[in-house]
Write a protein that holds these residues in place. Structure first.
Motif, mmCIF file in Angstrom:
data_model
loop_
_atom_site.group_PDB
_atom_site.id
_atom_site.type_symbol
_atom_site.label_atom_id
_atom_site.label_comp_id
_atom_site.label_asym_id
_atom_site.label_seq_id
_atom_site.Cartn_x
_atom_site.Cartn_y
_atom_site.Cartn_z
ATOM 1 N N LEU A 48 46.062 41.279 39.128
ATOM 2 C CA LEU A 48 45.787 42.637 38.641
ATOM 3 C C LEU A 48 46.069 42.745 37.144
ATOM 4 O O LEU A 48 45.320 43.390 36.403
ATOM 5 N N TYR A 49 47.135 42.123 36.708
ATOM 6 C CA TYR A 49 47.477 42.159 35.284
ATOM 7 C C TYR A 49 46.413 41.451 34.450
ATOM 8 O O TYR A 49 45.991 41.943 33.389
ATOM 9 N N LEU A 50 45.963 40.297 34.929
ATOM 10 C CA LEU A 50 44.914 39.565 34.219
ATOM 11 C C LEU A 50 43.627 40.392 34.147
ATOM 12 O O LEU A 50 42.926 40.397 33.131
ATOM 13 N N GLY A 51 43.308 41.084 35.246
ATOM 14 C CA GLY A 51 42.136 41.959 35.241
ATOM 15 C C GLY A 51 42.309 43.135 34.302
ATOM 16 O O GLY A 51 41.360 43.524 33.592
ATOM 17 N N TRP A 52 43.515 43.714 34.267
ATOM 18 C CA TRP A 52 43.786 44.850 33.387
ATOM 19 C C TRP A 52 43.636 44.456 31.921
ATOM 20 O O TRP A 52 43.168 45.261 31.095
ATOM 21 N N LEU A 53 43.999 43.227 31.586
ATOM 22 C CA LEU A 53 43.849 42.757 30.213
ATOM 23 C C LEU A 53 42.387 42.684 29.788
ATOM 24 O O LEU A 53 42.076 42.726 28.594
ATOM 25 N N GLN A 54 41.484 42.575 30.760
ATOM 26 C CA GLN A 54 40.048 42.516 30.464
ATOM 27 C C GLN A 54 39.441 43.900 30.274
ATOM 28 O O GLN A 54 38.277 44.006 29.897
ATOM 29 N N TRP A 55 40.222 44.953 30.539
ATOM 30 C CA TRP A 55 39.655 46.302 30.523
ATOM 31 C C TRP A 55 39.006 46.687 29.193
ATOM 32 O O TRP A 55 37.910 47.261 29.187
ATOM 33 N N PRO A 56 39.628 46.410 28.014
ATOM 34 C CA PRO A 56 38.945 46.755 26.753
ATOM 35 C C PRO A 56 37.557 46.129 26.635
ATOM 36 O O PRO A 56 36.627 46.772 26.137
ATOM 37 N N MET A 57 37.412 44.889 27.098
ATOM 38 C CA MET A 57 36.104 44.245 27.055
ATOM 39 C C MET A 57 35.178 44.827 28.114
ATOM 40 O O MET A 57 33.982 45.029 27.876
ATOM 41 N N LEU A 58 35.725 45.117 29.310
ATOM 42 C CA LEU A 58 34.896 45.654 30.374
ATOM 43 C C LEU A 58 34.313 47.020 30.014
ATOM 44 O O LEU A 58 33.203 47.355 30.433
ATOM 45 N N ARG A 59 35.049 47.788 29.231
ATOM 46 C CA ARG A 59 34.561 49.112 28.828
ATOM 47 C C ARG A 59 33.297 49.013 27.973
ATOM 48 O O ARG A 59 32.513 49.959 27.904
ATOM 49 N N GLN A 60 33.123 47.864 27.322
ATOM 50 C CA GLN A 60 31.951 47.671 26.473
ATOM 51 C C GLN A 60 30.744 47.122 27.234
ATOM 52 O O GLN A 60 29.642 47.064 26.694
ATOM 53 N N ILE A 61 30.976 46.710 28.478
ATOM 54 C CA ILE A 61 29.898 46.124 29.279
ATOM 55 C C ILE A 61 29.245 47.212 30.116
ATOM 56 O O ILE A 61 29.931 47.938 30.843
ATOM 57 N N PRO A 62 27.932 47.361 30.023
ATOM 58 C CA PRO A 62 27.258 48.385 30.834
ATOM 59 C C PRO A 62 27.324 48.044 32.314
ATOM 60 O O PRO A 62 27.264 46.878 32.706
ATOM 61 N N LEU A 99 36.178 36.117 48.327
ATOM 62 C CA LEU A 99 34.723 36.199 48.140
ATOM 63 C C LEU A 99 34.213 37.622 48.363
ATOM 64 O O LEU A 99 33.285 38.066 47.683
ATOM 65 N N VAL A 100 34.809 38.337 49.302
ATOM 66 C CA VAL A 100 34.431 39.729 49.530
ATOM 67 C C VAL A 100 34.753 40.573 48.301
ATOM 68 O O VAL A 100 33.949 41.417 47.873
ATOM 69 N N LEU A 101 35.920 40.347 47.706
ATOM 70 C CA LEU A 101 36.278 41.063 46.482
ATOM 71 C C LEU A 101 35.271 40.786 45.371
ATOM 72 O O LEU A 101 34.835 41.712 44.659
ATOM 73 N N ALA A 102 34.897 39.518 45.235
ATOM 74 C CA ALA A 102 33.912 39.155 44.216
ATOM 75 C C ALA A 102 32.564 39.808 44.518
ATOM 76 O O ALA A 102 31.867 40.272 43.601
ATOM 77 N N GLY A 103 32.196 39.861 45.793
ATOM 78 C CA GLY A 103 30.950 40.511 46.173
ATOM 79 C C GLY A 103 30.947 41.990 45.847
ATOM 80 O O GLY A 103 29.917 42.551 45.440
ATOM 81 N N LEU A 104 32.085 42.648 46.021
ATOM 82 C CA LEU A 104 32.190 44.067 45.666
ATOM 83 C C LEU A 104 31.977 44.275 44.171
ATOM 84 O O LEU A 104 31.298 45.228 43.760
ATOM 85 N N LEU A 114 31.365 40.391 36.983
ATOM 86 C CA LEU A 114 31.840 39.283 37.807
ATOM 87 C C LEU A 114 32.255 38.107 36.936
ATOM 88 O O LEU A 114 33.294 37.468 37.197
ATOM 89 N N LYS A 115 31.486 37.843 35.899
ATOM 90 C CA LYS A 115 31.822 36.751 34.985
ATOM 91 C C LYS A 115 33.124 37.045 34.249
ATOM 92 O O LYS A 115 33.987 36.173 34.108
ATOM 93 N N ALA A 116 33.289 38.299 33.786
ATOM 94 C CA ALA A 116 34.499 38.670 33.050
ATOM 95 C C ALA A 116 35.742 38.618 33.917
ATOM 96 O O ALA A 116 36.849 38.344 33.428
ATOM 97 N N LEU A 117 35.586 38.876 35.214
ATOM 98 C CA LEU A 117 36.726 38.916 36.133
ATOM 99 C C LEU A 117 36.853 37.637 36.963
ATOM 100 O O LEU A 117 37.618 37.603 37.927
ATOM 101 N N ALA A 118 36.115 36.606 36.574
ATOM 102 C CA ALA A 118 36.112 35.366 37.357
ATOM 103 C C ALA A 118 37.502 34.742 37.423
ATOM 104 O O ALA A 118 37.937 34.286 38.500
ATOM 105 N N PHE A 119 38.237 34.723 36.303
ATOM 106 C CA PHE A 119 39.568 34.098 36.315
ATOM 107 C C PHE A 119 40.565 34.896 37.153
ATOM 108 O O PHE A 119 41.264 34.308 37.999
ATOM 109 N N PRO A 120 40.674 36.224 36.978
ATOM 110 C CA PRO A 120 41.591 36.982 37.848
ATOM 111 C C PRO A 120 41.255 36.846 39.328
ATOM 112 O O PRO A 120 42.162 36.739 40.164
ATOM 113 N N LEU A 121 39.965 36.836 39.656
ATOM 114 C CA LEU A 121 39.575 36.690 41.058
ATOM 115 C C LEU A 121 39.859 35.278 41.559
ATOM 116 O O LEU A 121 40.390 35.087 42.659
#
Length: 250
Positions: A48-62, A99-104, A114-121
């Protein structure tokens, strides 16, 4: 938009938790009861922490939901999850849960997310027994190596000791068995679970990241030899209750 996916994400998340309850229960028991697997409690938090660190970048992704591929991925992963639960196979079931989480993520947000969150997942694999296949072949060689190195260290300290049947360390006061759990092979997964995110978060160069991870594994192996040597010294000095609190401290 991000707000538009909030309600579907919550609904699908609740459904996922209900479907995954048996597997999650099995994982909890694994973390609680299996020697060397208590790091499983921390893995979801680190993810979750690793995913949260991606949030600034995720906000820029449509947000571009991958409806067709996401549904296909989700259906296949959910079938694997339910089949694993019905068969009582935690290894494939825990992998299916990831895999279900990744599918969501793919269904609700698209490939870029999915690419941005590949490492946290992907990191969640450390909370599962999937990697047992990598460590199992190492158990017996590590048992032999640990026993031999501990005996060498004890002899270097002037303590009379002999090694019998490859894994029995015979001291004047007690005989120690280097059991499967003492091999240190299983602890490699815990060390990697710490080393990989640490290397990713604190280091930039690939060579330094690889150096940190490899050296952490080597240090863990050597530390296990030292641990057993300390136990031998403690036993030779008249220490009792080798499998009590002192063992936990080691």
């Amino acid at each position: 938009s991000h707000a538009s996916i909030l309600l579907p994400a919550v609904g699908l998340g609740v459904l996922l938790l209900l479907l995954s309850a048996p597997i999650l229960g099995d994982l909890w028991n694994l973390w609680w009861n299996r020697y060397g697997f208590s790091h499983g409690f921390l893995v979801p938090l680190v993810s979750l922490y690793l995913g949260w660190l991606q949030w600034p970048m995720l906000r820029q992704i449509p947000v571009e939901p991958g409806i067709a591929p996401g549904l296909l991925w989700l259906v296949v992963a959910t079938v694997l999850l339910l089949a694993s639960e019905a068969a009582g196979i935690m290894t494939t079931g825990s992998l299916a849960f990831i895999l279900v989480l990744a599918g969501l993520v793919l269904l609700l947000c698209g490939f870029a997310y999915l690419k941005a969150l590949a490492f946290p997942l992907g990191y969640l694999i450390f909370m599962t027994p999937v990697l047992d296949g990598l460590t199992e072949p190492l158990v017996w060689p590590f048992q032999l190596l640990t026993a031999n190195m501990a005996v060498s260290m004890l002899q270097a300290l002037g303590i009379p000791v002999i090694l019998e049947n490859s894994i029995y360390i015979i001291l004047p006061t007690v005989t120690l068995e280097v059991a499967r759990e003492c091999s240190g092979a299983g602890l490699l997964i815990a060390v990697l679970a710490i080393g990989l995110p640490l290397a990713s978060l604190t280091l930039q160069a690939w060579w330094s990241r690889i150096t940190l991870v490899v050296s952490s594994v080597l240090i863990a192996i050597i530390a296990n030899w030292v641990r057993l040597t300390v136990m031998g010294v403690y036993a030779q000095a008249g220490g009792k209750d080798l499998h009590g609190p002192y063992h936990i401290l080691q």
